[in-house]
Structures are given as structure tokens and as C-alpha cells.
Scaffold this active site. Structure first.
Site, PDB file in Angstrom:
ATOM      1  N   LYS A  54      84.547  84.526  53.064  1.00 53.83           N
ATOM      2  CA  LYS A  54      85.575  84.458  52.015  1.00 53.83           C
ATOM      3  C   LYS A  54      86.880  85.059  52.522  1.00 53.83           C
ATOM      4  CE  LYS A  54      82.158  84.503  48.345  1.00 53.83           C
ATOM      5  NZ  LYS A  54      81.272  85.331  47.524  1.00 53.83           N
ATOM      6  N   GLN A  98      80.831  90.730  44.612  1.00 55.20           N
ATOM      7  CA  GLN A  98      79.700  89.979  45.175  1.00 55.20           C
ATOM      8  C   GLN A  98      78.399  90.396  44.499  1.00 55.20           C
ATOM      9  OE1 GLN A  98      80.017  87.514  47.455  1.00 55.20           O
ATOM     10  NE2 GLN A  98      77.821  87.151  47.515  1.00 55.20           N
ATOM     11  N   ASP A 121      85.342  84.051  39.691  1.00 56.07           N
ATOM     12  CA  ASP A 121      83.956  83.568  39.618  1.00 56.07           C
ATOM     13  C   ASP A 121      83.704  82.779  38.327  1.00 56.07           C
ATOM     14  OD1 ASP A 121      82.178  84.059  41.739  1.00 56.07           O
ATOM     15  OD2 ASP A 121      82.045  86.193  41.245  1.00 56.07           O
TER      16      ASP A 121
HETATM   17  N1  GUN Z   1      76.401  85.789  45.204  1.00 59.94           N
HETATM   18  C1  GUN Z   1      75.912  84.539  45.455  1.00 59.94           C
HETATM   19  N2  GUN Z   1      76.697  83.606  44.887  1.00 59.94           N
HETATM   20  C2  GUN Z   1      77.705  84.257  44.285  1.00 59.94           C
HETATM   21  C3  GUN Z   1      78.846  83.824  43.549  1.00 59.94           C
HETATM   22  O1  GUN Z   1      79.088  82.647  43.313  1.00 59.94           O
HETATM   23  N3  GUN Z   1      79.658  84.817  43.108  1.00 59.94           N
HETATM   24  C4  GUN Z   1      79.407  86.121  43.334  1.00 59.94           C
HETATM   25  N4  GUN Z   1      80.257  87.013  42.840  1.00 59.94           N
HETATM   26  N5  GUN Z   1      78.368  86.548  44.018  1.00 59.94           N
HETATM   27  C5  GUN Z   1      77.529  85.623  44.489  1.00 59.94           C
END
Ligand code: GUN
Length: 302
Positions: A54, A98, A121
Site C-alpha cells: 500500500k 490494517q 476502507d
Molecule cells: N486486512 C485484510 N483486508 C483488509 C482490508 O480490506 N482493509 C483493512 N483495513 N485490513 C484488511
């Protein structure tokens, strides 16, 4: 006849081109780039890989990019204090905490603490509600569902009027939001799940079949209607003794080779939905930046 493989990397690259253009125009207009902060608590190896990717994409898109890596011992209060600081930072447009969070931290409390305007998100109840009431133009929409629907669009175009979409899975992260997005595009939507009677028969009605159950290769070839578009959201690591002892491989929720005999188009795993998720995170950050600054929301698509 074998189905077209939908190239998620190629579609994601197109979305990321749009992101870079829009980010550059935003930076020129506002004198600052879009800002994304990613918060990681603990040392889960898979999460570390996601967070690093990311950060790399955010840099490539020309964003201000911050990563906050906190030790496993971080308390909920400490995490909430960081979220509050990021909420108050005018140069940060997107905040992603996350998941999963370590034991002892209540995920719902943390997600509720994120400013909905920065919730890239799309997990905050305000954004869930905006999507559910059809105000998706104001909502930040979860990345994997938004990316999945762009893959459908890459095959069928933007309107799904007259199509029957079946979503297998009812999670808050994928199943429910992807159903809302398909509905918004005028599909007739069925949400099926582990307690659905005769799941194969329901799946056989689908012009668009979205699999998000987390069960390796559960959806078999003869569950797929001839000519269907199949989006496989599953990522499951299974043993692969044919590759050697202790080796593993990734498979989706769909038995891809079987399904490809019937489908018109199908996403591979890996290389289908996966690359879209991160592209849509970048797109959401640019969208959040525009909305926060009162600028027209840019559109991202196939
Ligand atoms: N962990 C796995 N997928 C995601 C996601 O889409 N967003 C977040 N914040 N954590 C994750």
C-alpha cells in the site's frame, strides 16, 4: 470453449493511471497531494506485506504516504490516540487501520473512531449506511467490492439491468457491499450463504456470480450458468504436494478450470480481484481528498 480470463492486473493498472492523473490535478489545484495513512499494529507477516505494498502504491501515485507501525503491546487507548491525531491532520485524506487487530483491541471501537470522511476502507457505519441508501456518490465504498464490480464492468459494461447477480457470502467486508453495488448497477441480486438450500441451483441462475465464502474451490464447474461472468474473491492457501513436500499454492473459492468450461469470463486467483483491491484504496484516497475539499468526485472505472 474456455472462458476469457479477466486480467485484474491490467484493469488495476488502468485504474491506477486514472488515480495518478487525478492526484496530479488535485495537487496542482490545492497545493498539496492527497494523503494516506496506514496503521499496522503487531507483526502479522501477511499484514506487513499488504501494508508495504500500500505504501509503495501510494508513493507511486504521488500521495503523501505515512505508515504507522505499532508494537503488539499497543493499547486500544494508544491506537485511538493515533487515529484521533490522523483525524485532525488536514493533510491526511485517508486512514486505513490494517485488520485483523491484535487481541485486546476492539475492532468496532477503532473503526467507529475513524472520521467517516477519511474512512478509505468504507467500513464505518456512516459509509455502510450511505451505500445502503443508494447515496453511493457520497459514500466511501469498501475496496474489494468496488474493485470486483469494476471487473464485471470490464466485461459487461456499466449497466447490469436485466442480469441476475448471485453473491455467495454475506460478510460485511465483501458479500453485503458487493451486493449493494450490483443492485446500484440495476442487477437483480441474490445473496446466498452457508445456510442457503440448494446452493448449486441458485448459482446456476447467475449471469454474474461473485464468490466470497473463503472455502477453497467450493464452487464447482456445473454450478456455473453457460455464459456467466464469474468473479472469484477467495484467496485460500492450500497444500500442494505435487510441488514438493510442504509446498502450498493459492486457490480461489471457485474451481477455476471446471468453471471456465461454462463461463464466458472468469477471474484467476491470483491475478484477478487481488490487484484491484489496492488500486481501489488509492482511488478512494483521491475521492476522499476531493470530497473533503469540496471538489467534484472523480470517477474510476474499467
Ligand atoms: N486486512 C485484510 N483486508 C483488509 C482490508 O480490506 N482493509 C483493512 N483495513 N485490513 C484488511
Amino acid at each position: 470453449m474456455s472462458a476469457t480470463r479477466i486480467d485484474g492486473k491490467a484493469v488495476a493498472a488502468r485504474v491506477l493511471d486514472q488515480v495518478r492523473d487525478r492526484a496530479a490535478a488535485f495537487t496542482a489545484a490545492k497545493g498539496r497531494p492527497p494523503g494516506l495513512a496506514v496503521v499496522l499494529v503487531g507483526e502479522d507477516p501477511a499484514s506487513q506485506v499488504y501494508v508495504r505494498n500500500k505504501g509503495r502504491e501510494a508513493d507511486a501515485a504521488g500521495f503523501r504516504s505515512e505508515q504507522h507501525t505499532l508494537p503488539l503491546s499497543t493499547s486500544q487507548a494508544e491506537l485511538l490516540a493515533i487515529v484521533a491525531r490522523l483525524n485532525a491532520d488536514p493533510g491526511i485524506d485517508g486512514i486505513l487501520v490494517q485488520l485483523p487487530l491484535p487481541k485486546g483491541i476492539d475492532t468496532e471501537t477503532v473503526l467507529l473512531a475513524i472520521d467517516p470522511a477519511k474512512d478509505v476502507d468504507g467500513f464505518h457505519p456512516i459509509n455502510v449506511g450511505l451505500l445502503g441508501t443508494g447515496a453511493a456518490d457520497k459514500a466511501l465504498v469498501p475496496c474489494t467490492p468496488a474493485g470486483s464490480v469494476i471487473l464485471v464492468e470490464s466485461v459487461l459494461g456499466p449497466s447490469l439491468a436485466g442480469k441476475h447477480a448471485v453473491v455467495v457470502g454475506r460478510s460485511n467486508i465483501v458479500g453485503k457491499p458487493v451486493a449493494q453495488l450490483l443492485l446500484q448497477r440495476d442487477a437483480t441480486v441474490t445473496i446466498a450463504h452457508s445456510r442457503t438450500a440448494d446452493l448449486p441451483a441458485i448459482c446456476r441462475m447467475a449471469d454474474v456470480l461473485v464468490a466470497a465464502v473463503g472455502r477453497p474451490e467450493m464452487i464447482r464447474g456445473d454450478w456455473v450458468k453457460p455464459g456467466a461472468v464469474v468473479i472469484d474473491v477467495g484467496i485460500n492457501r492450500i497444500a500442494a504436494p505435487e510441488k514438493g513436500e510442504g509446498k502450498t499454492r493459492l486457490v480461489g473459492d471457485v474451481a477455476t478450470e471446471e468453471a471456465a468450461v461454462h463461463a464466458a469470463a472468469i477471474t484467476p486467483v491470483p491475478g484477478g480481484v487481488g490487484p484491484m483491491t489496492i488500486a481501489l484504496l488509492m482511488a478512494n484516497t483521491v475521492a476522499a481528498a476531493h470530497l473533503r475539499e469540496g471538489l467534484p468526485r472523480p470517477h474510476f472505472g474499467a
